[in-house]
Motif scaffolding. Sequence first.
Motif, PDB file in Angstrom:
ATOM      1  N   ALA A 116     -46.341  56.089   4.821  1.00 41.26           N
ATOM      2  CA  ALA A 116     -47.164  56.531   4.366  1.00 41.26           C
ATOM      3  C   ALA A 116     -48.639  57.089   5.056  1.00 41.26           C
ATOM      4  O   ALA A 116     -49.483  58.358   4.994  1.00 41.26           O
ATOM      5  N   ALA A 117     -48.697  56.061   6.189  1.00 41.46           N
ATOM      6  CA  ALA A 117     -50.250  57.311   7.309  1.00 41.46           C
ATOM      7  C   ALA A 117     -49.495  57.900   7.929  1.00 41.46           C
ATOM      8  O   ALA A 117     -48.577  58.013   7.697  1.00 41.46           O
ATOM      9  N   SER A 118     -51.265  58.910   7.411  1.00 37.87           N
ATOM     10  CA  SER A 118     -50.589  59.781   8.830  1.00 37.87           C
ATOM     11  C   SER A 118     -52.175  60.413   9.238  1.00 37.87           C
ATOM     12  O   SER A 118     -53.183  60.282   8.744  1.00 37.87           O
ATOM     13  N   ASP A 119     -52.268  61.265   9.800  1.00 36.96           N
ATOM     14  CA  ASP A 119     -53.220  61.614  10.426  1.00 36.96           C
ATOM     15  C   ASP A 119     -54.260  62.266   9.115  1.00 36.96           C
ATOM     16  O   ASP A 119     -55.498  61.903   9.402  1.00 36.96           O
ATOM     17  N   ARG A 120     -53.472  62.549   8.048  1.00 41.63           N
ATOM     18  CA  ARG A 120     -54.762  63.173   7.613  1.00 41.63           C
ATOM     19  C   ARG A 120     -55.120  62.887   5.978  1.00 41.63           C
ATOM     20  O   ARG A 120     -55.895  62.332   5.258  1.00 41.63           O
ATOM     21  N   HIS A 121     -53.886  61.148   5.994  1.00 46.04           N
ATOM     22  CA  HIS A 121     -54.123  60.157   5.040  1.00 46.04           C
ATOM     23  C   HIS A 121     -54.297  58.710   5.193  1.00 46.04           C
ATOM     24  O   HIS A 121     -52.335  58.712   6.114  1.00 46.04           O
ATOM     25  N   ARG A 122     -54.967  58.563   6.182  1.00 45.32           N
ATOM     26  CA  ARG A 122     -55.370  57.209   6.963  1.00 45.32           C
ATOM     27  C   ARG A 122     -55.092  55.810   5.927  1.00 45.32           C
ATOM     28  O   ARG A 122     -54.614  55.736   4.776  1.00 45.32           O
ATOM     29  N   THR A 123     -53.996  55.338   6.023  1.00 46.95           N
ATOM     30  CA  THR A 123     -54.032  53.093   5.711  1.00 46.95           C
ATOM     31  C   THR A 123     -54.427  52.458   5.844  1.00 46.95           C
ATOM     32  O   THR A 123     -54.488  51.925   6.612  1.00 46.95           O
ATOM     33  N   HIS A 148     -52.303  55.642  12.452  1.00 48.85           N
ATOM     34  CA  HIS A 148     -52.840  55.635  12.174  1.00 48.85           C
ATOM     35  C   HIS A 148     -52.761  55.008  10.819  1.00 48.85           C
ATOM     36  O   HIS A 148     -53.680  54.644   8.951  1.00 48.85           O
ATOM     37  N   LEU A 149     -52.498  53.757  10.293  1.00 48.41           N
ATOM     38  CA  LEU A 149     -52.464  52.142   9.754  1.00 48.41           C
ATOM     39  C   LEU A 149     -53.613  51.329  10.337  1.00 48.41           C
ATOM     40  O   LEU A 149     -53.410  50.591  11.767  1.00 48.41           O
ATOM     41  N   TYR A 150     -54.236  50.714   9.595  1.00 49.19           N
ATOM     42  CA  TYR A 150     -55.761  49.942  10.182  1.00 49.19           C
ATOM     43  C   TYR A 150     -54.888  48.456   9.337  1.00 49.19           C
ATOM     44  O   TYR A 150     -55.050  48.501   8.379  1.00 49.19           O
ATOM     45  N   LEU A 151     -55.922  47.462   9.137  1.00 48.66           N
ATOM     46  CA  LEU A 151     -55.781  46.835   9.584  1.00 48.66           C
ATOM     47  C   LEU A 151     -56.946  45.564   9.529  1.00 48.66           C
ATOM     48  O   LEU A 151     -57.746  45.747  10.462  1.00 48.66           O
ATOM     49  N   LEU A 161     -65.323  46.745   0.743  1.00 47.24           N
ATOM     50  CA  LEU A 161     -65.637  48.192   0.437  1.00 47.24           C
ATOM     51  C   LEU A 161     -66.434  48.808   2.417  1.00 47.24           C
ATOM     52  O   LEU A 161     -66.308  49.932   2.058  1.00 47.24           O
ATOM     53  N   GLY A 162     -66.936  47.703   3.232  1.00 44.41           N
ATOM     54  CA  GLY A 162     -67.877  48.071   3.791  1.00 44.41           C
ATOM     55  C   GLY A 162     -66.433  49.192   4.818  1.00 44.41           C
ATOM     56  O   GLY A 162     -66.482  49.894   5.473  1.00 44.41           O
ATOM     57  N   HIS A 163     -65.070  48.228   4.574  1.00 47.00           N
ATOM     58  CA  HIS A 163     -63.943  48.679   5.820  1.00 47.00           C
ATOM     59  C   HIS A 163     -63.391  50.215   5.038  1.00 47.00           C
ATOM     60  O   HIS A 163     -63.557  50.846   6.126  1.00 47.00           O
ATOM     61  N   ILE A 164     -63.688  50.328   3.061  1.00 51.21           N
ATOM     62  CA  ILE A 164     -63.696  51.743   3.400  1.00 51.21           C
ATOM     63  C   ILE A 164     -64.074  52.191   3.433  1.00 51.21           C
ATOM     64  O   ILE A 164     -64.062  53.614   3.971  1.00 51.21           O
ATOM     65  N   ASP A 165     -65.421  52.462   3.821  1.00 52.68           N
ATOM     66  CA  ASP A 165     -66.729  53.378   3.781  1.00 52.68           C
ATOM     67  C   ASP A 165     -66.564  53.537   5.466  1.00 52.68           C
ATOM     68  O   ASP A 165     -66.863  54.883   6.108  1.00 52.68           O
ATOM     69  N   ALA A 166     -66.111  52.566   6.837  1.00 56.98           N
ATOM     70  CA  ALA A 166     -65.404  52.670   7.958  1.00 56.98           C
ATOM     71  C   ALA A 166     -64.278  53.928   8.069  1.00 56.98           C
ATOM     72  O   ALA A 166     -64.510  54.716   8.896  1.00 56.98           O
ATOM     73  N   ALA A 201     -64.765  47.508  -8.890  1.00 54.87           N
ATOM     74  CA  ALA A 201     -65.421  47.774  -8.024  1.00 54.87           C
ATOM     75  C   ALA A 201     -64.480  48.214  -7.128  1.00 54.87           C
ATOM     76  O   ALA A 201     -64.989  49.796  -6.597  1.00 54.87           O
ATOM     77  N   LEU A 202     -63.172  48.251  -6.739  1.00 59.31           N
ATOM     78  CA  LEU A 202     -62.139  48.919  -6.007  1.00 59.31           C
ATOM     79  C   LEU A 202     -61.861  50.133  -6.917  1.00 59.31           C
ATOM     80  O   LEU A 202     -61.383  50.938  -6.406  1.00 59.31           O
ATOM     81  N   ILE A 203     -61.305  49.931  -8.268  1.00 57.09           N
ATOM     82  CA  ILE A 203     -61.543  51.113  -9.034  1.00 57.09           C
ATOM     83  C   ILE A 203     -62.356  52.090  -9.612  1.00 57.09           C
ATOM     84  O   ILE A 203     -62.307  53.527  -9.107  1.00 57.09           O
ATOM     85  N   ARG A 204     -63.494  51.713  -9.223  1.00 56.92           N
ATOM     86  CA  ARG A 204     -64.527  52.404  -9.144  1.00 56.92           C
ATOM     87  C   ARG A 204     -64.971  53.417  -7.665  1.00 56.92           C
ATOM     88  O   ARG A 204     -64.389  54.798  -6.884  1.00 56.92           O
ATOM     89  N   ALA A 205     -64.207  52.847  -6.575  1.00 53.06           N
ATOM     90  CA  ALA A 205     -64.346  53.663  -5.156  1.00 53.06           C
ATOM     91  C   ALA A 205     -63.121  54.495  -5.360  1.00 53.06           C
ATOM     92  O   ALA A 205     -63.117  55.632  -4.381  1.00 53.06           O
ATOM     93  N   SER A 206     -61.886  54.007  -5.590  1.00 48.25           N
ATOM     94  CA  SER A 206     -60.857  54.307  -5.525  1.00 48.25           C
ATOM     95  C   SER A 206     -60.682  55.995  -6.533  1.00 48.25           C
ATOM     96  O   SER A 206     -60.417  57.054  -5.924  1.00 48.25           O
TER      97      SER A 206
END
Length: 510
Positions: A116-123, A148-151, A161-166, A201-206
């Motif tokens: 699912a990872a791509s240039d427009r949609h990172r994972t 484009h897959l980050y671990l 949540l910090g990783h999601i912002d970054a 928290a994750l539902i709110r961020a999503s």
Amino acid sequence: MAARTKTTAKPRPAYRCTECGNQLPKWVGRCPECNSWGTVEEYGAVPLRTTAAGPVSSPAKPIGQVDGQVATARTTGVPELDRVLGGGLVPGAVVLLAGEPGVGKSTLLLDVAAKAASDRHRTLYVTGEESAGQVRLRADRINALSEHLYLAAESDLGAVLGHIDAVNPGLLILDSVQTIASAELDGAPGGPAQVREVANALIRASKERGMATLLVGHVTKDGQIAGPRLLEHLVDVVLSFEGDRHARLRIIRGVKNRYGATDEVGCFELHDEGIAGLADPSGLFLTRRDKPVPGTCLTVTLEGRRPLVAEVQALMVDSQIPSPRRTTSGLESPRIAMILAVVERHGGVKLGKQDIYTATVGGVKLTEPSADLAIALAVASSSSDTPLPSNLVAIGEVGLAGEVRRVTGVQRRLAEAHRLGFTHALVPPDPGKVPSGMKVVEVSDIGEALRAIPGRRRSARPRQEPSAPPAAAPRGGAGDPARAALQAYVPAHPDELMDGWEPVGADELG
């Protein structure tokens, strides 16, 4: 007269269920909402609060003016998972995937993350159970590498949540929700309060970011999702990942889906190189033989809306103990006991002091009643030592009176059997439209089903007859009631038999 002073009422303690969040005025041993024992705890008085009207994030508008394109599903790159999700992942959707340890949840989601990872949609793949190096080794093994897959390996909610912002991903995979904890709350990870806070928290961020989220959930020994039942209400989709760890087959079922139906299933095969979707899984449930053998019968089961051809086997041997064994694998024991009683009472098959073993092939579990007729025919075939035609499928529910009842989706089942090369079928009355070129015989009871099959003694190898008094007929011989039931219908009604029905090899099925 003295003035009456106004006294403030003492706040009464309140109680809340830690499993489902239900509030109660007094303590009880079992929550009346979720029926959980010992989960009601005191948490203090509930103050009366009045919420004033505040600013809105966006004005309400007629539903016809709402843009539905923003909720268009995006493919995960795994067709079998897309089938269960209803086309793919909707932006902002939160999916909970639960299953037993070792069933392949992490392997499947790592494969989804890479595809699912791509240039427009990172994972972003966050693991709270393994180190980043361990996940990398699995990614190398199943070829799930993408730039484009980050671990990230984290167990703190704030860090996640910090990783999601970054990263700002389009897809977040969290393995698992029971291993993440918030520093703002007391309690160990996996507790009801922690799971509820992490999920919120994750539902709110999503929802705010339009980010699809896949959460891995643990299950208890009873097969229920661990943690509060509120978790299943909060998420948008709940998927159940099933499979026997000793078999290759894995099945994903939809338990809840706000964006599609829940009657679809996805089939996967787990192997050394990872996990792969099975567009045509019926081959796992069949045994290909050169010659048919007694005690086997094929049926077509429905997994959701998906027809699958499965094989039922039965074996009868003389019992060496006073109470004969009744052993099942992949079938329900109470259902087998009922079918055996019907076959003996209404089918004329004498079970006697026989150990009876029934099983399915390929690890599939048959729970729907449509397999009843196939089980009954397999038992009768094993009892009379007479092979059934290998180009035959049997579909129907068997009642206690011996009647063969209709089941749902007969036309879809017959179409699947015809696609795989089967030419004959035993079905309940009024099956509807029959595929062209397929011979279908309607049977109304179990006796008629047994009489509709021409019996032929297996001649592949001679059989050693047991020593017995001269008056006792050997099982499968001319005097056997089961064999007589199979052949009694032939002289009286030859025109109703299936023309040309003789056991054929698997290579003749086409």
